[in-house]
Scaffold this active site. Structure first.
Site, PDB file in Angstrom:
ATOM      1  N   GLY A 187      42.207  11.059 103.061  1.00 40.75           N
ATOM      2  CA  GLY A 187      43.205  11.651 103.947  1.00 40.75           C
ATOM      3  C   GLY A 187      42.613  12.427 105.117  1.00 40.75           C
ATOM      4  O   GLY A 187      43.229  12.502 106.171  1.00 40.75           O
ATOM      5  N   PHE A 188      41.425  12.963 104.934  1.00 41.77           N
ATOM      6  CA  PHE A 188      40.850  13.809 105.982  1.00 41.77           C
ATOM      7  C   PHE A 188      39.338  13.637 106.053  1.00 41.77           C
ATOM      8  O   PHE A 188      38.693  13.407 105.026  1.00 41.77           O
ATOM      9  CB  PHE A 188      41.165  15.284 105.704  1.00 41.77           C
ATOM     10  N   GLY A 189      38.802  13.813 107.240  1.00 40.65           N
ATOM     11  CA  GLY A 189      37.357  13.859 107.410  1.00 40.65           C
ATOM     12  C   GLY A 189      36.867  15.264 107.124  1.00 40.65           C
ATOM     13  O   GLY A 189      37.657  16.206 106.978  1.00 40.65           O
ATOM     14  N   GLY A 190      35.561  15.404 107.039  1.00 43.27           N
ATOM     15  CA  GLY A 190      34.959  16.739 106.941  1.00 43.27           C
ATOM     16  C   GLY A 190      35.137  17.457 105.617  1.00 43.27           C
ATOM     17  O   GLY A 190      34.983  18.678 105.559  1.00 43.27           O
TER      18      GLY A 190
ATOM     19  N   HIS B  36      39.395   0.565 106.265  1.00 45.00           N
ATOM     20  CA  HIS B  36      39.790   1.201 104.997  1.00 45.00           C
ATOM     21  C   HIS B  36      41.277   1.512 105.077  1.00 45.00           C
ATOM     22  O   HIS B  36      41.697   2.368 105.847  1.00 45.00           O
ATOM     23  CB  HIS B  36      38.931   2.470 104.842  1.00 45.00           C
TER      24      HIS B  36
ATOM     25  N   ASP C 106      39.481   4.152 109.462  1.00 44.19           N
ATOM     26  CA  ASP C 106      40.406   4.657 108.445  1.00 44.19           C
ATOM     27  C   ASP C 106      41.849   4.521 108.904  1.00 44.19           C
ATOM     28  O   ASP C 106      42.255   5.179 109.855  1.00 44.19           O
ATOM     29  CB  ASP C 106      40.123   6.148 108.192  1.00 44.19           C
TER      30      ASP C 106
ATOM     31  N   ASP D 112      32.187   6.899 100.444  1.00 45.26           N
ATOM     32  CA  ASP D 112      32.949   7.455 101.569  1.00 45.26           C
ATOM     33  C   ASP D 112      33.428   8.863 101.242  1.00 45.26           C
ATOM     34  O   ASP D 112      34.193   9.060 100.300  1.00 45.26           O
ATOM     35  CB  ASP D 112      34.149   6.525 101.836  1.00 45.26           C
ATOM     36  N   GLY D 113      32.970   9.814 102.053  1.00 45.73           N
ATOM     37  CA  GLY D 113      33.456  11.183 101.940  1.00 45.73           C
ATOM     38  C   GLY D 113      32.343  12.179 101.685  1.00 45.73           C
ATOM     39  O   GLY D 113      31.664  12.112 100.657  1.00 45.73           O
ATOM     40  N   GLY D 114      32.127  13.071 102.632  1.00 50.82           N
ATOM     41  CA  GLY D 114      31.138  14.131 102.456  1.00 50.82           C
ATOM     42  C   GLY D 114      29.703  13.633 102.436  1.00 50.82           C
ATOM     43  O   GLY D 114      28.819  14.311 101.907  1.00 50.82           O
TER      44      GLY D 114
ATOM     45  N   MET E  76      35.224   6.418  96.535  1.00 55.38           N
ATOM     46  CA  MET E  76      35.685   7.577  97.312  1.00 55.38           C
ATOM     47  C   MET E  76      35.086   8.843  96.698  1.00 55.38           C
ATOM     48  O   MET E  76      35.320   9.141  95.527  1.00 55.38           O
ATOM     49  CB  MET E  76      37.211   7.693  97.279  1.00 55.38           C
TER      50      MET E  76
ATOM     51  N   MET F  40      44.437   3.096 103.853  1.00 54.29           N
ATOM     52  CA  MET F  40      45.069   4.108 102.990  1.00 54.29           C
ATOM     53  C   MET F  40      46.565   4.054 103.270  1.00 54.29           C
ATOM     54  O   MET F  40      47.152   4.972 103.836  1.00 54.29           O
ATOM     55  CB  MET F  40      44.481   5.489 103.308  1.00 54.29           C
TER      56      MET F  40
ATOM     57  N   MET G  97      45.587   5.324 107.997  1.00 51.70           N
ATOM     58  CA  MET G  97      46.366   6.210 107.110  1.00 51.70           C
ATOM     59  C   MET G  97      47.827   6.157 107.517  1.00 51.70           C
ATOM     60  O   MET G  97      48.135   6.211 108.713  1.00 51.70           O
ATOM     61  CB  MET G  97      45.871   7.646 107.271  1.00 51.70           C
TER      62      MET G  97
ATOM     63  N   GLY H  53      31.339  10.487 108.764  1.00 51.55           N
ATOM     64  CA  GLY H  53      32.115  10.873 109.938  1.00 51.55           C
ATOM     65  C   GLY H  53      31.577  12.151 110.527  1.00 51.55           C
ATOM     66  O   GLY H  53      30.825  12.149 111.507  1.00 51.55           O
TER      67      GLY H  53
ATOM     68  N   HIS I 122      33.301   2.262 110.541  1.00 50.70           N
ATOM     69  CA  HIS I 122      34.333   2.455 109.509  1.00 50.70           C
ATOM     70  C   HIS I 122      35.626   2.925 110.186  1.00 50.70           C
ATOM     71  O   HIS I 122      35.609   3.875 110.963  1.00 50.70           O
ATOM     72  CB  HIS I 122      33.826   3.485 108.506  1.00 50.70           C
TER      73      HIS I 122
ATOM     74  N   SER J  91      32.188   6.862 110.877  1.00 49.87           N
ATOM     75  CA  SER J  91      33.637   6.773 110.756  1.00 49.87           C
ATOM     76  C   SER J  91      34.335   7.162 112.060  1.00 49.87           C
ATOM     77  O   SER J  91      34.127   8.258 112.585  1.00 49.87           O
ATOM     78  CB  SER J  91      34.116   7.677 109.629  1.00 49.87           C
TER      79      SER J  91
END
Ligand code: DX5
Ligand code: ZN
Length: 223
Positions: free
Chosen positions: A143-146, A67, A36, A176-178, A138, A69, A38, A198, A34, A9
């Protein structure tokens, strides 16, 4: 065995070293990039627009998995496709005319993807399941990475796999995410084939090795 796609990402790239970091993940065998987008309205953060998509298009040959958002995502289909996006994924929460939006994405020459927030039911995509080129689950609130992987996303991935299989769809099933070493294999076993990462990749001491490590965790026989 299912093909595994790793999609680092852009959100976690060090922008001062963007060209180098993109070259590095490309050399590492990453499959997609990827991206993002936003808008600070649908999600509480701002990220990139068309100018950044144009820039990364010049820096990498990897397919750009965008992606969105944003509210009214259809505003951006034409310009993002022209800028070099290969896939556009929209949120069901922002798309009251989901079927029409998916057809528009295909018209601009991109693969048509849909996603939803963790709190939104998979039922929101049931009627368009056979129209999808990509279904993104998701596994964090966008909204946020990490952020930390939400464990019950695994069950949603399983149900998403059933939904696609039931209509004979060959759509990519992406998460996507974590996504990291401790979560990717379970997602793969639940039926996902494509993994956004990411922080796990760009925050690793050796991002190149991390791409391989993540892929291998899916493909080794025993965990
Ligand atoms: C979150 C984004 C993600 C993000 C993932 O809103 O959609 O694509 O970059 O970041 P990690 O892999 O760090 O959770
Ligand atoms: Zn994303």
């Amino acid at each position: 065995m299912m093909t595994v796609r790793i999609a680092p990402s852009l959100l976690s790239v060090d922008f001062a070293r963007m060209a180098d970091e993109l070259a590095m993940i490309e050399a590492a065998g990453a499959d997609w990039l990827h991206v993002d987008v936003m808008d600070g309205v649908f999600v509480p953060n701002l990220s990139f627009g068309v100018k950044v998509i144009e820039t990364v298009r010049k820096l990498t040959i990897l397919p750009l998995d965008v992606h969105l958002m944003t509210v009214e995502p259809e505003k951006y289909f034409d310009s993002f496709a022209k800028a070099g996006a290969n896939g556009l994924t929209i949120h069901v929460e922002t798309a009251p005319h989901l079927h029409r939006q998916l057809m528009r994405i295909k018209e601009v020459g991109c693969t048509a993807g849909v996603t939803m927030n963790p709190s939104t039911s998979l039922d929101a995509v049931r009627e368009v399941a056979s129209d999808l080129d990509l279904l993104l689950i998701m596994s964090v609130n966008p909204g946020f990475g990490g952020q930390k992987f939400i464990p019950h996303s695994l069950d949603k991935i399983r149900r998403a796999r059933q939904l696609l299989d039931r209509v004979g769809s060959t759509a990519y099933l992406e998460v996507d995410g974590g996504i990291a070493r401790d979560t990717i294999r379970d997602c793969y076993l639940a039926g996902a084939t494509t993994f956004v990462a990411g922080n796990a990749i760009f925050g690793a001491p050796d991002p190149k090795a991390e791409v391989t490590a993540l892929r291998n965790l899916c493909l080794t026989e025993a965990a």
